[in-house]
Design a protein around this motif. Structure first.
Motif, PDB file in Angstrom:
ATOM      1  N   LYS A 109       0.767  -1.168   0.330  1.00 40.95           N
ATOM      2  CA  LYS A 109      -0.061   0.140   0.027  1.00 40.95           C
ATOM      3  C   LYS A 109       0.664   1.132   0.005  1.00 40.95           C
ATOM      4  CE  LYS A 109      -3.998  -2.297   2.247  1.00 40.95           C
ATOM      5  NZ  LYS A 109      -4.862  -2.021   1.024  1.00 40.95           N
ATOM      6  N   VAL A 110       2.153   1.217   0.652  1.00 46.06           N
ATOM      7  CA  VAL A 110       2.919   2.397   0.738  1.00 46.06           C
ATOM      8  C   VAL A 110       3.288   2.514  -0.593  1.00 46.06           C
ATOM      9  CG1 VAL A 110       5.192   3.082   1.636  1.00 46.06           C
ATOM     10  CG2 VAL A 110       3.245   2.259   3.251  1.00 46.06           C
ATOM     11  N   PHE A 111       3.738   1.643  -1.128  1.00 42.29           N
ATOM     12  CA  PHE A 111       4.366   1.932  -2.876  1.00 42.29           C
ATOM     13  C   PHE A 111       3.301   2.565  -3.693  1.00 42.29           C
ATOM     14  CE2 PHE A 111       7.847  -1.194  -2.159  1.00 42.29           C
ATOM     15  CZ  PHE A 111       8.957  -0.235  -2.289  1.00 42.29           C
ATOM     16  N   ASP A 112       1.944   2.122  -3.423  1.00 44.36           N
ATOM     17  CA  ASP A 112       1.008   2.635  -4.096  1.00 44.36           C
ATOM     18  C   ASP A 112       0.830   4.362  -3.552  1.00 44.36           C
ATOM     19  OD1 ASP A 112      -1.329   2.388  -6.167  1.00 44.36           O
ATOM     20  OD2 ASP A 112      -2.470   2.808  -4.359  1.00 44.36           O
ATOM     21  N   VAL A 113       0.922   4.431  -2.260  1.00 47.40           N
ATOM     22  CA  VAL A 113       0.694   5.684  -1.938  1.00 47.40           C
ATOM     23  C   VAL A 113       1.877   6.832  -2.397  1.00 47.40           C
ATOM     24  CG1 VAL A 113       0.837   7.304   0.288  1.00 47.40           C
ATOM     25  CG2 VAL A 113      -0.549   5.364   0.266  1.00 47.40           C
ATOM     26  N   LEU A 114       2.981   6.209  -2.376  1.00 51.55           N
ATOM     27  CA  LEU A 114       4.340   6.886  -3.064  1.00 51.55           C
ATOM     28  C   LEU A 114       4.008   7.349  -4.419  1.00 51.55           C
ATOM     29  CD1 LEU A 114       6.981   7.948  -2.697  1.00 51.55           C
ATOM     30  CD2 LEU A 114       7.897   5.602  -3.356  1.00 51.55           C
ATOM     31  N   GLU A 115       3.467   6.423  -5.104  1.00 50.63           N
ATOM     32  CA  GLU A 115       3.221   6.904  -6.788  1.00 50.63           C
ATOM     33  C   GLU A 115       2.188   7.895  -7.001  1.00 50.63           C
ATOM     34  OE1 GLU A 115       4.749   5.797  -9.565  1.00 50.63           O
ATOM     35  OE2 GLU A 115       6.271   5.212  -8.017  1.00 50.63           O
ATOM     36  N   ARG A 116       1.164   8.166  -5.862  1.00 57.41           N
ATOM     37  CA  ARG A 116       0.121   8.720  -6.021  1.00 57.41           C
ATOM     38  C   ARG A 116       0.103  10.097  -5.404  1.00 57.41           C
ATOM     39  NH1 ARG A 116      -4.229   5.767  -8.001  1.00 57.41           N
ATOM     40  NH2 ARG A 116      -3.921   3.531  -8.417  1.00 57.41           N
ATOM     41  N   THR A 117       1.141  10.229  -4.751  1.00 57.68           N
ATOM     42  CA  THR A 117       1.093  11.313  -3.581  1.00 57.68           C
ATOM     43  C   THR A 117       2.092  12.483  -3.997  1.00 57.68           C
ATOM     44  OG1 THR A 117       0.594   9.890  -1.827  1.00 57.68           O
ATOM     45  CG2 THR A 117       1.681  12.249  -1.133  1.00 57.68           C
ATOM     46  N   PRO A 118       1.506  13.790  -4.402  1.00 58.35           N
ATOM     47  CA  PRO A 118       2.290  14.686  -4.847  1.00 58.35           C
ATOM     48  C   PRO A 118       3.330  15.034  -3.491  1.00 58.35           C
ATOM     49  CG  PRO A 118       0.594  15.654  -4.092  1.00 58.35           C
ATOM     50  CD  PRO A 118       0.129  14.197  -4.033  1.00 58.35           C
ATOM     51  N   LEU A 119       4.631  15.200  -3.748  1.00 62.18           N
ATOM     52  CA  LEU A 119       5.880  15.429  -2.796  1.00 62.18           C
ATOM     53  C   LEU A 119       5.874  16.744  -2.453  1.00 62.18           C
ATOM     54  CD1 LEU A 119       7.988  12.212  -3.650  1.00 62.18           C
ATOM     55  CD2 LEU A 119       6.102  12.344  -2.122  1.00 62.18           C
ATOM     56  N   GLU A 120       5.091  17.622  -2.136  1.00 66.46           N
ATOM     57  CA  GLU A 120       5.146  18.780  -2.093  1.00 66.46           C
ATOM     58  C   GLU A 120       3.702  19.431  -1.588  1.00 66.46           C
ATOM     59  OE1 GLU A 120       6.089  20.951  -5.508  1.00 66.46           O
ATOM     60  OE2 GLU A 120       4.258  20.337  -6.741  1.00 66.46           O
ATOM     61  N   GLY A 121       3.686  20.674  -0.924  1.00 64.66           N
ATOM     62  CA  GLY A 121       2.394  21.313  -0.699  1.00 64.66           C
ATOM     63  C   GLY A 121       2.047  21.034   1.202  1.00 64.66           C
ATOM     64  N   ALA A 122       2.806  20.257   1.706  1.00 63.85           N
ATOM     65  CA  ALA A 122       2.307  20.142   3.007  1.00 63.85           C
ATOM     66  C   ALA A 122       3.794  19.748   3.792  1.00 63.85           C
ATOM     67  CB  ALA A 122       1.322  19.085   3.425  1.00 63.85           C
ATOM     68  N   ARG A 123       4.089  20.218   4.841  1.00 63.08           N
ATOM     69  CA  ARG A 123       5.394  19.907   5.611  1.00 63.08           C
ATOM     70  C   ARG A 123       5.734  18.490   5.709  1.00 63.08           C
ATOM     71  NH1 ARG A 123       7.274  22.419  11.430  1.00 63.08           N
ATOM     72  NH2 ARG A 123       9.527  21.558  11.244  1.00 63.08           N
ATOM     73  N   LEU A 124       4.634  17.606   5.860  1.00 63.26           N
ATOM     74  CA  LEU A 124       4.850  16.178   5.920  1.00 63.26           C
ATOM     75  C   LEU A 124       5.420  15.728   4.461  1.00 63.26           C
ATOM     76  CD1 LEU A 124       2.438  14.228   8.133  1.00 63.26           C
ATOM     77  CD2 LEU A 124       4.822  14.128   8.228  1.00 63.26           C
ATOM     78  N   LEU A 125       4.986  16.424   3.500  1.00 63.49           N
ATOM     79  CA  LEU A 125       5.086  15.863   2.113  1.00 63.49           C
ATOM     80  C   LEU A 125       6.443  16.485   1.399  1.00 63.49           C
ATOM     81  CD1 LEU A 125       1.491  15.884   0.664  1.00 63.49           C
ATOM     82  CD2 LEU A 125       2.852  13.833   1.843  1.00 63.49           C
ATOM     83  N   ASP A 126       6.716  17.595   1.721  1.00 66.96           N
ATOM     84  CA  ASP A 126       7.921  18.477   1.094  1.00 66.96           C
ATOM     85  C   ASP A 126       9.254  17.620   1.478  1.00 66.96           C
ATOM     86  OD1 ASP A 126       6.264  20.552   0.538  1.00 66.96           O
ATOM     87  OD2 ASP A 126       6.744  21.859   2.259  1.00 66.96           O
ATOM     88  N   GLY A 127       9.781  17.311   0.187  1.00 68.00           N
ATOM     89  CA  GLY A 127      11.108  16.582   0.089  1.00 68.00           C
ATOM     90  C   GLY A 127      10.888  15.252   0.549  1.00 68.00           C
ATOM     91  N   ALA A 128       9.625  14.716   0.496  1.00 69.87           N
ATOM     92  CA  ALA A 128       9.130  13.217   0.981  1.00 69.87           C
ATOM     93  C   ALA A 128       9.575  13.046   2.437  1.00 69.87           C
ATOM     94  CB  ALA A 128       9.741  12.449   0.075  1.00 69.87           C
ATOM     95  N   PHE A 129       9.363  14.065   3.446  1.00 65.55           N
ATOM     96  CA  PHE A 129       9.612  14.130   4.593  1.00 65.55           C
ATOM     97  C   PHE A 129       9.202  12.760   5.419  1.00 65.55           C
ATOM     98  CE2 PHE A 129       9.193  14.630   9.178  1.00 65.55           C
ATOM     99  CZ  PHE A 129      10.334  14.788   9.470  1.00 65.55           C
TER     100      PHE A 129
END
Length: 442
Positions: A109-129
């Motif tokens: 499920k994590v690999f699916d999330v990784l493919e579908r998630t923009p890695l920006e726009g929120a602090r948890l996502l920026d830079g794939a934090f």
């Protein structure tokens, strides 16, 4: 600037590397060993494995991905703050097969999330934090599981080639100039909250050991009656050494005049050139006092590791800004022991200090506290709940620390009596005005 696709590829590679290590550490033993508690200080290996999956589910599947829970019924079982390690074997834990199936399902499920998630726009996502945080969490638990293997009785099940040989290291001490330097980071994408923010610190000049204290040097402390002489110990340390009956580092044994050390089921003669490992803070502090020195503060440790006198800049690592390679440091469980001093000349700091990253975690004299401007992110239980005088800071990583889980800014911490960690130390001392002046004039 790294593209989103390159960042996804990096995350996928780091997740895969971490899982391969988790599998190697758990597949190395049978199911009985997986569910057994090998020490009251440690969880059963099967608890660590399912806990890795549960944290991944909580942060990446549910929080970042917004997906339905995989196993919400087990959250409390794998909450590290709900159950002490000593009590975990009594819990209705997932069995080995069930735990392996659970972490596989979560990872899919994590690999699916990784493919579908923009890695920006929120602090948890920026830079794939959030992904980087989970990669580091898994690698930290892998090092914990490696420590469990060291505590495990029985025939050896882990194997690795020996570390490279040692080499010349220069003078025994290095002078670190006084003045300002930048400590911590505000720019490292996957740095954790206690490493932040970057801030300027001013130090007096000081001398620090060129290498970690070796087994050979430590045997001199023992031979001189170090464990029997209260002069070298703090009152708390002396009370502990007596109550615990300490006479040498953990896993050492003596046969006549020869010292041996047991490592991962193998007992072998002590290598005098390797850094001493499995000593607690009190032992490190006593040795330093016996040697006429002291432990460095973590400010001093980081300045010795990062400060480039030619530019005045703080580096990411002692050797520069490039990520670690096998030529820089003994990391990633490539070997199952510290390397002899002088084994990594390409990892030397600009000031000439060796093996600051890898080999052994190094005790400092500092209590674990937040920096000025510290901000909890993303949860208080990672760092903040441990702040105060109960925990001492360790720096630098060990042979069991993965490169993704250590930086020159990275801060580890533990109780000062703990010896199961792959911890050693180096000494420091104040620089006399004459020494400091001579360096400036020179």
């Amino acid at each position: 600037m790294t593209s989103a696709e390159d960042l996804r590829a990096t995350v996928a590679d780091q997740l895969t590397r971490a899982r391969a290590r988790s599998a190697a550490l758990t597949d190395a033993v049978d199911d009985d060993d997986l569910v057994r508690q090998h020490s009251k200080l440690m969880s059963p290996l099967v608890w660590d494995l399912a806990h890795i999956g549960n944290q991944e589910e909580l942060w990446l599947v549910r929080d970042v991905g917004g997906r339905d829970p995989v196993r919400s019924d087990i959250d409390e079982l794998y909450d590290a703050f709900k159950h002490a390690r000593a009590a975990r074997p009594e819990l209705p834990l997932l069995g080995p097969g069930e735990a392996r199936g659970y972490v596989r399902e979560v990872r899919d499920k994590v690999f699916d999330v990784l493919e579908r998630t923009p890695l920006e726009g929120a602090r948890l996502l920026d830079g794939a934090f959030a992904f980087g945080m989970i990669v580091q969490h898994e690698q930290q638990h892998d090092e914990t599981m490696l420590a469990t293997h060291q505590l495990r009785a029985g025939a050896p099940v882990l194997h690795a080639p020996p570390p490279p040989p040692g080499g010349p290291v220069g003078p025994p001490e290095v002078l670190v100039p006084g003045g300002p330097f930048t400590m911590g980071t505000s720019t490292e994408a996957w740095a954790l909250d206690n490493e932040r923010p970057a801030h300027q610190v001013v130090t007096a000049p000081f001398l620090i050991d060129t290498t970690p204290v070796t087994n050979g040097a430590y045997t001199e402390f023992i031979a001189d009656g170090g464990y029997r002489d209260p002069r070298w110990w703090s009152p708390t340390g002396w009370e502990h050494v007596q109550s615990a009956g300490l006479t040498a580092p953990r896993f050492w044994s003596r046969s006549g005049d020869a010292w041996h050390r047991r490592a991962f089921g193998v007992t072998a003669p002590l290598d005098p050139a390797q850094p001493v490992v499995h000593v607690c803070f009190h032992e490190a502090e006593a040795y330093a006092r016996w040697a006429g020195k002291r432990l460095p503060t973590e400010v001093e440790w980081e300045k010795a590791a990062r400060f480039d006198p030619a530019t005045g800049r703080s580096l990411r690592y002692p050797w520069g800004d490039d990520d670690p390679t096998p030529e820089h440091a003994n990391l990633g469980q490539r070997h199952l022991s510290p390397a002899p001093v002088g084994a990594y000349p390409k990892g030397v700091s600009p000031l000439g200090v060796h093996q600051l990253v890898g080999d052994v975690w190094e005790w400092t004299s500092s209590d674990f506290r937040g920096y000025a401007g510290f901000e909890v992110f993303p949860y208080a239980e990672y760092s903040q709940v441990f702040f105060g005088g109960d925990h001492k800071v360790l720096r630098g990583g060990s042979f069991g620390t993965d490169p993704v889980a250590v930086r020159a800014t990275f801060r580890n911490w533990d109780y000062p009596i703990r010896r199961q960690v792959f911890a050693g130390f180096r000494c420091a001392r104040d620089a006399s005005p004459e020494v400091a002046r001579g360096a400036v004039e020179g």
